[in-house]
Design an enzyme around this catalytic site. Structure first.
Site, short mmCIF file in Angstrom:
data_model
loop_
_atom_site.label_atom_id
_atom_site.label_comp_id
_atom_site.label_asym_id
_atom_site.label_seq_id
_atom_site.Cartn_x
_atom_site.Cartn_y
_atom_site.Cartn_z
N TYR A 188 9.99 2.56 -5.85
CA TYR A 188 10.83 1.83 -4.89
C TYR A 188 12.16 1.44 -5.54
O TYR A 188 13.22 1.58 -4.94
CB TYR A 188 10.06 0.58 -4.44
CG TYR A 188 10.75 -0.29 -3.43
CD1 TYR A 188 10.48 -0.16 -2.07
CD2 TYR A 188 11.66 -1.28 -3.83
CE1 TYR A 188 11.10 -0.98 -1.13
CE2 TYR A 188 12.28 -2.09 -2.91
CZ TYR A 188 12.00 -1.95 -1.56
OH TYR A 188 12.63 -2.76 -0.65
N THR A 243 6.43 2.57 1.73
CA THR A 243 5.80 3.66 2.49
C THR A 243 6.70 4.13 3.63
O THR A 243 7.03 5.31 3.74
CB THR A 243 4.47 3.17 3.11
OG1 THR A 243 3.86 2.22 2.26
CG2 THR A 243 3.54 4.32 3.40
N THR A 244 7.07 3.19 4.49
CA THR A 244 7.80 3.53 5.71
C THR A 244 9.16 4.14 5.36
O THR A 244 9.61 5.10 6.00
CB THR A 244 7.99 2.25 6.55
OG1 THR A 244 6.74 1.54 6.57
CG2 THR A 244 8.42 2.56 7.96
N GLY A 269 13.67 -6.21 1.95
CA GLY A 269 14.02 -4.91 1.34
C GLY A 269 14.76 -5.02 0.02
O GLY A 269 15.67 -4.23 -0.23
N HIS A 306 -2.88 4.77 2.66
CA HIS A 306 -2.89 3.85 1.52
C HIS A 306 -4.17 4.03 0.71
O HIS A 306 -4.41 3.26 -0.24
CB HIS A 306 -2.83 2.39 1.98
CG HIS A 306 -1.56 1.98 2.64
ND1 HIS A 306 -0.33 2.20 2.09
CD2 HIS A 306 -1.33 1.35 3.82
CE1 HIS A 306 0.61 1.71 2.90
NE2 HIS A 306 0.03 1.20 3.95
#
Ligand code: PPS
Length: 335
Positions: A231, A75-76, A298, A148
């Site tokens: 992602y 998200t970020t 990450g 979310h």
């Protein structure tokens, strides 16, 4: 519009059971209760009930840009890419914490800063959190908003007004591991990762069920106002994703800008940037949780370091059960 109809249609039930007991008993920061909402049994803290109609009737503008995800899916990261494409990266606003320039619609449900029933203030410094409504009301157009919430609980106007929505999904094994560390950091969860995985696979974690969340957006991926990302693709080629997001948002970017943005949104840059690393908006409740950073790792495939064979088998069964009859092509090769 018909907020009343919406309210009538979305059922809210209090939920109890062994998995809920584990989350509640093994977290330092817990809401007074847990709810299952709507036909898909979306799990949220009981604060949701107070805000439900405000969410569903939330006014949406055509030039809004929304980022919607299941938690811990990137998200970020996506917010920063989007923000830099729609706003002025040289403005003073660019150095504000993400939560202030790209607010979280249902923050008050997840972490109400002022609710006296919420024991959060006993262990944490919440003074840096502002009610999300204060932030949202002051946003200048084009507004950038994160949520979310699953499709069925999002503002109804999203589907008529049709602002741009970027949806991101992540391999649920990595999302689950990331969510476990998030819960240790933010909720002071002190159960084991095995307990957490059981809860996740039982779809009793906040915003679950995971697959319905993802598949409902997957089904809408061809709509003009929706961009569906992964992602893993962002990790593989962020420059390509930057170009794709720019194109989706109708922004022209030259290769110099793409290169700048790709570097600016790399894990190491975001980790060191107070505007993107979510390091300060709350204080983790324990010494143990302080050790975990929001920008933790990450990586794609960190599940390999945390999940055992049995859990992987359980992930596969769970995944195949939800994907039956779906053309969703990812995350099925769990052997
Ligand atoms: S939240 O709390 O739901 O909004 O979290 P979310 O931002 O969705 O997910 C946090 C995870 O995303 C990772 N992250 C990144 N990965 C790669 N590159 C960049 N730039 C990046 N920014 C955030 C972050 O580290 C969390 O994943 P884990 O696996 O826990 O490290």
């Amino acid at each position: 519009m018909g907020d009343k109809t919406t309210e009538e249609r979305i059922m809210i039930r209090e939920v109890t059971g062994p998995q809920i007991d584990i989350i509640r008993d093994l977290s330092l920061v817990t809401p007074p209760g847990y709810l299952e909402i709507g036909p898909e049994n979306v799990l949220l803290p009981s604060f949701y009930a107070k805000w439900q109609s405000k969410y569903t009737s939330f006014p949406v503008y055509p030039d809004d840009v929304w980022v919607v995800t299941f938690p811990k899916s990137g998200t970020t990261w996506t917010q920063e890419v989007v923000w830099c494409l729609v706003k002025d990266t040289k403005s003073p606003e660019a150095s504000l914490e993400m939560m202030k320039r790209f607010p979280f619609l249902e923050l008050d449900t997840i972490r109400p800063p002022t609710d006296e029933n919420f024991p959060f203030e006993k262990t944490c410094d919440v003074t840096q959190l502002t009610s999300t409504w204060d932030i949202i009301e002051k946003l200048k157009a084009p507004r950038t908003i994160k949520s979310h919430l699953p499709k069925e609980l999002l503002p109804k106007q999203l589907w008529n007004v049709k602002p741009k929505i970027v949806y991101v999904c992540r391999d649920p094994r990595d999302a689950c591991v990331s969510f476990y560390f998030h819960s240790v950091r933010h909720q002071g969860f002190h159960g084991t990762i095995n307990q957490f995985v059981d809860i996740f696979l039982d779809d009793k974690m906040y915003y679950s069920p995971y697959w319905r969340h993802v598949l409902n957006f997957w089904k809408m991926r061809h709509e003009e106002h929706i961009l569906f990302l992964r992602y893993e693709d962002m990790k593989k080629d962020l420059a390509a994703i930057v170009r794709q997001v720019a194109n989706f948002l109708g922004k022209e970017v030259d290769e110099e800008q793409v290169a700048w943005l790709t570097n600016h949104c790399s894990f190491s840059e975001m980790k060191n940037n107070p505007a993107t690393n979510n390091a300060t908006y709350l204080t983790p409740p324990t010494e143990e949780s302080k050790k975990i950073k929001f920008m933790r790792n990450g990586k794609v495939g960190d599940w390999r370091n945390h999940l055992n064979k049995e859990q992987l088998k359980a992930f596969k069964t769970w995944t195949l059960q939800f994907l039956e009859g779906s053309d969703f092509p990812y995350y099925q090769d769990y052997d």
